[in-house]
Design an enzyme around this catalytic site. Structure first.
Site, PDB file in Angstrom:
ATOM      1  N   LYS A  38      -8.269  -4.737 -22.673  1.00 30.23           N
ATOM      2  CA  LYS A  38      -9.359  -4.513 -23.810  1.00 30.23           C
ATOM      3  C   LYS A  38      -8.491  -4.434 -24.983  1.00 30.23           C
ATOM      4  CE  LYS A  38     -13.295  -3.301 -21.006  1.00 30.23           C
ATOM      5  NZ  LYS A  38     -14.280  -2.303 -20.832  1.00 30.23           N
ATOM      6  N   GLU A  47       0.830  -1.164   0.033  1.00 21.73           N
ATOM      7  CA  GLU A  47       0.069  -0.037   0.075  1.00 21.73           C
ATOM      8  C   GLU A  47       0.834   1.224   0.152  1.00 21.73           C
ATOM      9  OE1 GLU A  47      -4.111  -0.180   2.344  1.00 21.73           O
ATOM     10  OE2 GLU A  47      -2.457  -1.320   3.379  1.00 21.73           O
ATOM     11  N   THR A  92      -8.709   0.426 -19.163  1.00 24.21           N
ATOM     12  CA  THR A  92      -8.618  -0.662 -18.668  1.00 24.21           C
ATOM     13  C   THR A  92      -7.169  -1.318 -19.370  1.00 24.21           C
ATOM     14  OG1 THR A  92      -9.768  -1.584 -20.384  1.00 24.21           O
ATOM     15  CG2 THR A  92     -10.966  -1.594 -18.369  1.00 24.21           C
TER      16      THR A  92
HETATM   17  C1  LIG Z   1     -14.940  -1.931 -19.466  1.00 31.48           C
HETATM   18  C2  LIG Z   1     -15.275  -0.699 -19.156  1.00 31.48           C
HETATM   19  C3  LIG Z   1     -15.002  -0.274 -17.825  1.00 31.48           C
HETATM   20  C4  LIG Z   1     -14.700  -1.186 -16.773  1.00 31.48           C
HETATM   21  O1  LIG Z   1     -13.610  -1.931 -16.707  1.00 31.48           O
HETATM   22  P1  LIG Z   1     -13.703  -3.189 -15.712  1.00 31.48           P
HETATM   23  O2  LIG Z   1     -12.154  -3.512 -15.757  1.00 31.48           O
HETATM   24  O3  LIG Z   1     -14.622  -4.009 -16.167  1.00 31.48           O
HETATM   25  O4  LIG Z   1     -13.832  -2.631 -14.313  1.00 31.48           O
HETATM   26  C5  LIG Z   1     -15.198   1.080 -17.560  1.00 31.48           C
HETATM   27  N1  LIG Z   1     -15.289   2.097 -18.488  1.00 31.48           N
HETATM   28  C6  LIG Z   1     -15.256   1.975 -19.687  1.00 31.48           C
HETATM   29  C7  LIG Z   1     -15.802   2.884 -20.759  1.00 31.48           C
HETATM   30  C8  LIG Z   1     -15.356   0.466 -20.232  1.00 31.48           C
HETATM   31  O5  LIG Z   1     -15.717   0.101 -21.360  1.00 31.48           O
END
Ligand SMILES: *Cc1c(COP(=O)(O)O)cnc(C)c1O
Length: 479
Positions: free
Chosen positions: A275, A68, A272
């Site tokens: 993606k 932390e 993220t």
């Molecule tokens: C996928 C997404 C998130 C959330 O991501 P997580 O890793 O699932 O928490 C936030 N904002 C946008 C625009 C997204 O497409």
């Protein structure tokens, strides 16, 4: 088989054997997931396949360390190796995106957004209040002053893109904590062009006076002009926060440059890493020097202890994204989305905004007489994995919907090219044409039930299998 793939195969084989001895159901699910990932046409726009080095980096003892705090300033002793890991991840992120500051700790996209919101609140609401009261930290405030400050957090306003034109729940919508924290007003798209209406956004922002304008989306198939977003934010004194969770890979890969690159225009950018960026499941925040000290307080302000093993994998993925081959990949993601959209349009499918210029395509399946849910299910029966999604002014609401969202990042990682994506467009169109809604018991048109003409699912699955066999996932990995 390459030496690397062969080595990795034997490592995973042995590791799964060890896991099997402890809890066989977990070993089985892990193997089954690889088979599922390999065997389906994955068109979910938010998913990808991380590289084997990225995946392997996550399976280590870096997970066992509490760290932390921030680099060089931890609440625990012995954090020198996590310090190295976090510094390297942040350095790659700064260099890759040209950002003044990067914070690699967020555990997910939602966590990254929470860090962004609370750092903006700390910078713009808390700090001025402390200065006015002559206090150094919140602990110096009297109970009464603290109560006043706490309430002032809840009085702040945020503007985000409307959900039914592709915005995200975390942009101030009620089911998410961001909607419980802020007063929210959404901005939308022009009903004719279906593109963001910047003039209306400016007029609404002048009236609403938000503290924060959020740009970014999860289902808008077009590019955003961040220079215009900056102008609007400046006109009303708002902080510009860009959530590039979906399209970070296109920014990293230099497909979005100039006014389409959010980093030079935004105060804070969150994303993220799993993606289009193709890293481990996680989040990242970038900021200007001005916002950096507040973002740096993310843990423990908002986040629990950082995941050292995942930050390590982020560093590896970001190093990969700095290779020229990642730019080739990102360009292919965008080119393939265009091919996919053109293939669908040519076969008579309606697309929201009439096409795409990013990594995703939003089908309006209303013209097939289907709901998004029926289309999603019929496609899944045929081996094509998509997700249903609202279209602007969706007549079927947010659950059944009238749209199907598809994207190219994952299949492009497998090496799918233009001819393959045209074939994918053909398969999708065939399945949609062969699907008919089934009426409910009362005779009304059903929103969930459907029937698929005989043989179509099997034929499509076989055709999808051929495409997948041509582009194996993790070639040489024998599991
Ligand atoms: C996928 C997404 C998130 C959330 O991501 P997580 O890793 O699932 O928490 C936030 N904002 C946008 C625009 C997204 O497409």
């Amino acid at each position: 088989m390459s030496d690397f793939a062969s080595t990795v195969s034997s490592i995973y084989t042995q590791a799964l054997g060890v896991i099997e001895a402890v809890e066989p159901r977990i070993a089985a699910a892990t193997r089954a997931e690889l088979a599922d990932q390999r065997g389906s046409l994955k068109l979910i726009a938010s998913e990808n396949y991380a590289s084997l080095p990225v995946l392997m980096t996550m399976g280590t003892w870096l997970s066992d360390k509490y760290a932390e705090g921030t680099v060089g300033h931890r609440f625990y002793a012995g954090c020198q190796n996590v310090d190295t890991v976090e510094s390297v991840a942040a350095e790659h992120a700064r260099e890759l995106f040209g950002a003044e500051y990067a914070y690699a700790q967020p555990h997910s996209g939602i966590d990254a957004n929470l860090v962004a919101y609370w750092s903006i609140l700390a910078h713009r609401v808390e700090s001025p209040a402390l200065a006015k009261l002559g206090a150094k930290t919140v602990n110096d405030l009297t109970e009464a002053d603290w109560e006043t400050l706490r309430h002032s957090f809840a009085e702040q306003r945020v503007m985000g893109m409307s959900l039914d034109v592709g915005g995200h729940l975390t942009h101030g919508f009620r089911p998410n904590i961001s909607g419980k924290m802020f007063h929210q007003r959404s901005y939308g798209t022009n009903p004719t062009t279906q593109l963001i209406d910047y003039d209306k956004l400016l007029a609404d922002a002048r009236e609403f006076k938000p503290l924060i304008i959020v740009a970014g989306y999860s289902a808008y198939p077009r590019r955003v002009n961040f220079a215009k977003m900056r102008e609007i934010a400046d006109a009303v004194g708002a902080t510009l926060f860009v959530d590039m969770a979906h399209f970070a890979g296109l920014v990293a890969g230099k497909v979005f440059t100039g006014e389409e690159d959010p980093v030079p225009y935004a105060d804070v950018v969150a994303t993220t890493t799993h993606k289009s960026l193709r890293g481990p499941r996680g989040g990242l925040v970038l900021a200007t020097k001005e916002y950096a000290p507040s973002v740096d307080r993310g843990c423990p302000m908002v986040l629990g202890g950082p995941l050292g093993h995942v930050m390590a994998a982020k560093a590896v993925a970001l190093a990969e994204a700095r290779q020229p081959s990642f730019q080739t990949y990102a360009q292919a993601v965008a080119d393939n989305a265009k091919t996919l959209a053109e293939g669908l349009l040519r076969r008579g499918v309606t697309l929201v905004t009439g096409g795409t210029d990013n990594h995703l395509v939003l089908l309006d399946v209303g013209s097939f007489g289907l709901t998004g849910r029926q289309a999603e299910s019929a496609l899944l029966d045929s081996g094509i994995v998509t997700n249903r999604n609202s279209v602007p002014n969706d007549p079927n609401g947010a659950w059944y919907t009238t749209g199907v969202r598809i994207g190219t990042p994952a299949l492009t990682s497998r090496g799918f090219g233009a001819a393959d994506f045209d074939r994918v467009a053909e398969l999708i169109t065939e399945v949609l044409r062969a699907t008919t809604p089934v009426a409910t018991a009362a005779g009304a048109p059903g929103k969930a039930r459907y029937s698929l003409a005989d043989g179509v699912a099997d034929r499509t699955m076989a055709a999808a299998g051929e495409l997948l066999d041509t582009h194996p996932l993790y070639p040489g990995l024998e599991l």
